[in-house]
Design a protein around this motif. Sequence first.
Motif, PDB file in Angstrom:
ATOM      1  N   LEU A  60       0.823  -1.201   0.000  1.00  0.00           N
ATOM      2  CA  LEU A  60       0.000   0.000   0.000  1.00  0.00           C
ATOM      3  C   LEU A  60       0.863   1.260   0.000  1.00  0.00           C
ATOM      4  N   ARG A  61       1.935   1.257   0.766  1.00  0.00           N
ATOM      5  CA  ARG A  61       2.804   2.438   0.803  1.00  0.00           C
ATOM      6  C   ARG A  61       3.507   2.681  -0.527  1.00  0.00           C
ATOM      7  N   ASP A  62       3.783   1.607  -1.255  1.00  0.00           N
ATOM      8  CA  ASP A  62       4.428   1.749  -2.565  1.00  0.00           C
ATOM      9  C   ASP A  62       3.460   2.213  -3.644  1.00  0.00           C
ATOM     10  N   GLY A  63       2.164   2.237  -3.329  1.00  0.00           N
ATOM     11  CA  GLY A  63       1.173   2.641  -4.308  1.00  0.00           C
ATOM     12  C   GLY A  63       0.995   1.620  -5.417  1.00  0.00           C
ATOM     13  N   ASP A  64       1.325   0.386  -5.108  1.00  0.00           N
ATOM     14  CA  ASP A  64       1.234  -0.693  -6.097  1.00  0.00           C
ATOM     15  C   ASP A  64      -0.227  -1.085  -6.281  1.00  0.00           C
ATOM     16  N   ASP A  65      -0.646  -1.319  -7.513  1.00  0.00           N
ATOM     17  CA  ASP A  65      -2.010  -1.804  -7.744  1.00  0.00           C
ATOM     18  C   ASP A  65      -2.013  -3.131  -8.486  1.00  0.00           C
ATOM     19  N   ASN A  66      -0.851  -3.740  -8.610  1.00  0.00           N
ATOM     20  CA  ASN A  66      -0.724  -5.039  -9.262  1.00  0.00           C
ATOM     21  C   ASN A  66      -0.673  -6.123  -8.196  1.00  0.00           C
ATOM     22  N   THR A  67      -1.786  -6.805  -8.000  1.00  0.00           N
ATOM     23  CA  THR A  67      -1.850  -7.784  -6.916  1.00  0.00           C
ATOM     24  C   THR A  67      -0.992  -9.021  -7.172  1.00  0.00           C
ATOM     25  N   ALA A  68      -0.416  -9.115  -8.364  1.00  0.00           N
ATOM     26  CA  ALA A  68       0.522 -10.212  -8.618  1.00  0.00           C
ATOM     27  C   ALA A  68       1.707 -10.132  -7.659  1.00  0.00           C
ATOM     28  N   THR A  69       2.032  -8.915  -7.232  1.00  0.00           N
ATOM     29  CA  THR A  69       3.096  -8.735  -6.240  1.00  0.00           C
ATOM     30  C   THR A  69       2.757  -9.489  -4.961  1.00  0.00           C
ATOM     31  N   LEU A  70       1.485  -9.427  -4.591  1.00  0.00           N
ATOM     32  CA  LEU A  70       1.039 -10.095  -3.373  1.00  0.00           C
ATOM     33  C   LEU A  70       0.982 -11.610  -3.547  1.00  0.00           C
ATOM     34  N   GLU A  87       6.083 -23.838  12.390  1.00  0.00           N
ATOM     35  CA  GLU A  87       6.596 -22.889  11.398  1.00  0.00           C
ATOM     36  C   GLU A  87       5.860 -23.035  10.071  1.00  0.00           C
ATOM     37  N   ARG A  88       5.498 -24.266   9.711  1.00  0.00           N
ATOM     38  CA  ARG A  88       4.727 -24.488   8.498  1.00  0.00           C
ATOM     39  C   ARG A  88       3.367 -23.801   8.592  1.00  0.00           C
ATOM     40  N   ASP A  89       2.736 -23.908   9.751  1.00  0.00           N
ATOM     41  CA  ASP A  89       1.446 -23.251   9.964  1.00  0.00           C
ATOM     42  C   ASP A  89       1.574 -21.734   9.845  1.00  0.00           C
ATOM     43  N   VAL A  90       2.628 -21.189  10.430  1.00  0.00           N
ATOM     44  CA  VAL A  90       2.843 -19.738  10.373  1.00  0.00           C
ATOM     45  C   VAL A  90       2.970 -19.278   8.923  1.00  0.00           C
ATOM     46  N   LEU A  91       3.791 -19.958   8.152  1.00  0.00           N
ATOM     47  CA  LEU A  91       3.990 -19.593   6.748  1.00  0.00           C
ATOM     48  C   LEU A  91       2.690 -19.699   5.954  1.00  0.00           C
ATOM     49  N   ASP A  92       1.951 -20.794   6.153  1.00  0.00           N
ATOM     50  CA  ASP A  92       0.711 -20.995   5.403  1.00  0.00           C
ATOM     51  C   ASP A  92      -0.372 -20.001   5.807  1.00  0.00           C
ATOM     52  N   HIS A  93      -0.468 -19.703   7.097  1.00  0.00           N
ATOM     53  CA  HIS A  93      -1.462 -18.728   7.548  1.00  0.00           C
ATOM     54  C   HIS A  93      -1.154 -17.338   6.998  1.00  0.00           C
ATOM     55  N   ASN A  94       0.120 -16.970   6.963  1.00  0.00           N
ATOM     56  CA  ASN A  94       0.496 -15.675   6.401  1.00  0.00           C
ATOM     57  C   ASN A  94       0.219 -15.629   4.903  1.00  0.00           C
ATOM     58  N   ALA A  95       0.443 -16.751   4.218  1.00  0.00           N
ATOM     59  CA  ALA A  95       0.136 -16.817   2.790  1.00  0.00           C
ATOM     60  C   ALA A  95      -1.367 -16.668   2.562  1.00  0.00           C
ATOM     61  N   ASP A  96      -2.180 -17.320   3.395  1.00  0.00           N
ATOM     62  CA  ASP A  96      -3.639 -17.193   3.300  1.00  0.00           C
ATOM     63  C   ASP A  96      -4.073 -15.727   3.437  1.00  0.00           C
ATOM     64  N   TYR A  97      -3.495 -15.060   4.416  1.00  0.00           N
ATOM     65  CA  TYR A  97      -3.800 -13.657   4.716  1.00  0.00           C
ATOM     66  C   TYR A  97      -3.512 -12.793   3.481  1.00  0.00           C
ATOM     67  N   ILE A  98      -2.321 -12.957   2.913  1.00  0.00           N
ATOM     68  CA  ILE A  98      -1.921 -12.153   1.759  1.00  0.00           C
ATOM     69  C   ILE A  98      -2.803 -12.445   0.553  1.00  0.00           C
ATOM     70  N   GLU A  99      -3.076 -13.716   0.303  1.00  0.00           N
ATOM     71  CA  GLU A  99      -3.910 -14.093  -0.840  1.00  0.00           C
ATOM     72  C   GLU A  99      -5.323 -13.527  -0.711  1.00  0.00           C
ATOM     73  N   ARG A 100      -5.867 -13.569   0.492  1.00  0.00           N
ATOM     74  CA  ARG A 100      -7.217 -13.041   0.699  1.00  0.00           C
ATOM     75  C   ARG A 100      -7.239 -11.535   0.463  1.00  0.00           C
ATOM     76  N   PHE A 101      -6.230 -10.825   0.948  1.00  0.00           N
ATOM     77  CA  PHE A 101      -6.184  -9.383   0.726  1.00  0.00           C
ATOM     78  C   PHE A 101      -6.085  -9.079  -0.767  1.00  0.00           C
ATOM     79  N   ALA A 102      -5.289  -9.875  -1.495  1.00  0.00           N
ATOM     80  CA  ALA A 102      -5.173  -9.686  -2.940  1.00  0.00           C
ATOM     81  C   ALA A 102      -6.528  -9.850  -3.618  1.00  0.00           C
ATOM     82  N   GLU A 103      -7.349 -10.782  -3.129  1.00  0.00           N
ATOM     83  CA  GLU A 103      -8.665 -11.033  -3.706  1.00  0.00           C
ATOM     84  C   GLU A 103      -9.619  -9.855  -3.506  1.00  0.00           C
TER      85      GLU A 103
END
Length: 241
Positions: A60-70, A87-103
Motif C-alpha cells: 500500500l505504501r508503494d502505491g502498487d495496484d498489481n496484486t501479482a506482487t502479493l 513454522e509451516r502453519d505460520v507460513l501458510d497462515h500468512n500466505a492465506d492472509y496475503i492471498e485473501r487481501f489480494a482477492e
Amino acid sequence: MSTQKTHRMVNEPKISARYLADFMAATETARRTIVRDCKYPAIARVVQHNEAKATISKFLRDGDDNTATLTDKANVLRNQMADSDFERDVLDHNADYIERFAEVFAKLELPAAEFLPPGKAPPLELNGVRVSTDLRFRLRRLTRTNKVRVGGAAFRYAKGKRLPPEVAHWQSSFMLGYLHQTGTEREAEPEAQLCITIDAAGGVCHSAPSDAVSRFNNMKAACATISEWWPNVKPPTSAVF
C-alpha cells in the motif's frame, strides 16, 4: 514428575488496542474473558501474521495496484522450507492472509492521502492501563489551505470472517484518540477519515466515525474499569503456573 506451565501472569494492567476494541463491543461475560486472557496469556505459541501485515503495508505504501506482487509473495511463503509443523502453519497462515487481501483489494476504498512508514508507536497509558497499538502505516494529506491532516492504519484479519463494523469503529476511534494523545508532526491535526482499520478479509476500510471523540472517552472510562478488575481477575481453571 514436573507439570508443564500453560500460562503466565501479567502483573500490571495491559491490553492492545485490538482487544480494547473487542472489549468495547462485547457482552459483560465476554469482557471479563478478554481481561482474563490479557492478564493470563497462554504460553503456547500463537500463529502471528507479521509477515503478511508487513507485506501488505509495503504494498500500500508503494502505491502498487498489481496484486501479482502479493500472490507472488504468498507463493514464496508456501514454498519456503519449515523446520517444524508450527513454522509451516505460520507460513501458510500468512500466505492465506496475503492471498485473501489480494482477492479483495480491488473493492477496498482507501482515503486519498500519502501513505508513510509507521515509525515508533509507543503504548498509551489510559487510567492505569497500558494500551499498545499495532500501527501499520501513517496517513498524511494537505488541505486546500495547506493545513496538514494525519492519521494511522491498523489491520484486522480473521480467516473466513468479516470484521464487525462496530468493532472496527471502536478501533479506528482509538487510533484518532491515540494520535491526539501521543502527538504528531508540528502543526498537524489528526483527522477521523484518516484513522482507519482495514478488514483484510472483507476488503473494507473503516474510518473513525463521527462520534469517535466520545468513543475514545468511553474507552478511557473502560480502562479505569479494567484497572479496577485486574487485581481480582482469576486465572483459567486449567492454568498451570
